[in-house]
Design an enzyme around this catalytic site. Structure first.
Site, PDB file in Angstrom:
ATOM      1  N   GLY A 134       0.613  -1.291   0.051  1.00  0.00           N
ATOM      2  CA  GLY A 134       0.057   0.083   0.041  1.00  0.00           C
ATOM      3  C   GLY A 134       0.987   1.255  -0.192  1.00  0.00           C
ATOM      4  NE  ARG A 198     -11.199   3.842  -8.650  1.00  0.00           N
ATOM      5  CZ  ARG A 198      -9.742   3.996  -8.998  1.00  0.00           C
ATOM      6  NH1 ARG A 198      -9.407   3.714 -10.193  1.00  0.00           N
ATOM      7  NH2 ARG A 198      -8.970   4.619  -8.432  1.00  0.00           N
ATOM      8  CG  ASP A 268      -9.127  -1.738 -12.505  1.00  0.00           C
ATOM      9  OD1 ASP A 268      -9.198  -2.224 -13.806  1.00  0.00           O
ATOM     10  OD2 ASP A 268      -8.042  -1.537 -12.071  1.00  0.00           O
TER      11      ASP A 268
END
Length: 513
Positions: A134, A198, A268
């Site tokens: 992350g 999205r 995405d």
């Protein structure tokens, strides 16, 4: 900054996971998971976007705000969260995805009522990180911050960068997926958008057959971000899809106008608001090439090459159509709308080229001219942006070879010079068919064709300099990108130096970029 004014309508309206567990997992039947930014002990501010902060209603920066920018100090009333979505990646269904290194704080509303979502990128793992950490490295964060701002000032719908900070950590990345991982400086960027919704958000819910939740999300999206849609019932969802199609086509035409190549147009990575989103292995085009892709992961098929972006956006809209079908329930309407998309896109694309060349109207003969121009550009390997800049400065006394060879990435032999001269002759004849003056033609070109684009080699140089603790080039690039239709720094208005042709991060990048 007025961070206490951040509100959270999204998580107040939809089912979520409040466990704050960062471990990678599936989260069925929820649209978000609460998660805390990891926090960094020694953050350092690199750049803060004062103008954007004022515009969206956050106000002036104060030294105590650094902790918020790095995700360290949060208002007590907000629950930070990551959203779940799905998507087609390189044409294949990937199942559940989500915000793998993005964490949302919520939204803020300024004095005019404009809504803006605020999101950290690189602030730690989420349930959707797919076994990653992350984090983000400096190079990818600088690229996203500067390129999103460059696109904004070019007049192209986009997410924007609010701040960029060192995290004080070292992050391990294999930049080119070559089995050579290295430590790099970590960074966190705050990016903003009216919404980060999205195509993939709708794909996920539809795939899970959560039709009531799909309707609720679509109603929420229309109510909050599509005020122009006033229809009701089934027609409302048709109008929503049609509007998304139009916004997407307009965005693709804008990408073609300035030579932007996204590099990874998975569903995405497509915004339902028609924004440029997720800056990874992107590139502004140097030499004109319809088959150019900056993404090493996109080889050898070149699915996301420059010239295919209109086609791929239509394919992505087909996937959104499939996701919305349970609400629209009209296969013929969806098919007709997507067919119209192709017609609308090419009409808008050709009108855009007319503007770049200074033509007042699109003539039937222009299609042949544009095709000959594209073939000439690729054969002579001419720089896309500099070609139009030179066209604006050109007069009949200009030495064709000496002027245009400076913007070619190959040697212009006699045959190539003849090809160029033939095109320029055809261009002069076409200008004579304009109904307005040469002055008006020039003005149209000047407001359509940027003088400055943020090339990858410039970003590469800037990142190297920031790594050494300097910010002089960062300041220059920021000023240049804020004024892209002016030539403030002539040294930036040149083709990519040959020294950078084969350097990673300058011509080709990976999805790790």
């Amino acid at each position: 900054m007025n961070i206490k004014n951040i509100r959270q309508p999204f998580i107040e309206n939809f089912p979520g996971d409040f466990s704050k567990n960062p471990i990678q997992r599936t989260t069925p039947k929820v649209l978000f998971s609460t998660i805390d930014p990891v926090g960094f002990d020694n953050p350092e501010l690199i750049i803060f976007n004062d103008k954007l902060s004022e515009e969206i209603g956050l106000g002036n920066f104060d030294e105590q705000d650094l902790n918020f920018l790095a995700g360290n100090h949060l208002p007590e009333h907000i629950k930070t969260y990551a959203t779940a979505y799905a998507g087609h990646q390189f044409g294949n269904w990937a199942g559940q995805l989500g915000d793998g290194r993005a964490i949302l704080a919520g939204e803020i509303i300024n004095e005019t009522g404009k809504k803006t979502e605020i999101q950290w990128k690189g602030a730690g793992a989420t349930p959707y990180s797919r076994h990653a950490d992350g984090r983000a490295v400096l190079r990818s964060s600088v690229r996203e911050y500067l390129m999103s701002e460059a696109m904004y000032h070019l007049g192209i719908p986009t997410t924007r960068g609010l701040s960029l900070c060192f995290t004080g950590e070292q992050v391990v990345r294999d930049m080119m997926y070559s089995g050579n991982p290295q430590e790099e400086k970590g960074a966190v960027v705050i990016r903003t958008a009216e919404s980060f919704l999205r195509f993939g958000h709708f794909e996920l819910i539809s795939a899970q057959k959560e039709i009531d939740l799909l309707q609720k999300l679509t109603d929420f999206t229309i109510e909050n971000y599509f005020p122009e849609i006033i229809s009701e019932g089934n027609q409302k969802y048709k109008d929503f899809f049609s509007t998304v199609c139009t916004r997407t086509a307009d965005l693709m035409v804008e990408w073609f106008r300035v030579g932007f190549v996204h590099g990874v147009m998975n569903t995405d990575n497509m915004s339902v608001l028609g924004l440029t989103i997720d800056y990874g292995p992107f590139s502004m085009m140097d030499e004109y090439n319809l088959n150019f892709t900056p993404n090493t992961t996109d080889l050898p098929g070149r699915r996301y090459a420059f010239g295919k972006q209109g086609q791929i956006s239509q394919w992505n809209l087909w996937q959104l159509a499939n996701a919305l079908f349970p609400l629209i329930k009209d296969e013929k309407f969806l098919e007709e709308t997507l067919n119209i998309y192709g017609t609308y896109f090419w009409e808008a694309h050709d009108k855009m080229l007319c503007n770049k060349f200074g033509f007042d109207n699109l003539l039937e003969s222009d299609e042949e001219f544009f095709t000959n121009w594209q073939n000439m550009m690729q054969e002579l390997q001419l720089d896309y942006t500099l070609f139009f800049n030179l066209l604006e400065k050109r007069d009949q006394s200009l030495d064709t070879l000496s002027a245009f060879e400076t913007i070619s990435y190959t040697v212009l032999n006699d045959q190539k010079v003849k090809t160029l001269e033939k095109l320029l002759t055809a261009y002069d004849l076409r200008l004579e068919k304009n109904s307005f003056s040469k002055f008006d033609s020039l003005k149209l070109m000047q407001k359509t064709n940027p003088k400055f684009i943020l090339r990858n080699y410039l970003l590469f140089e800037c990142i190297q300099e920031i790594n050494t603790g300097k910010k002089e080039m960062l300041k220059k690039l920021t000023r240049a990108l804020e004024n892209p239709y002016e030539e403030i720094f002539p040294e930036f208005s040149k083709k990519r130096p040959a020294d950078y042709d084969d350097i990673s991060g300058c011509s080709m990048l990976s999805c790790s970029s």
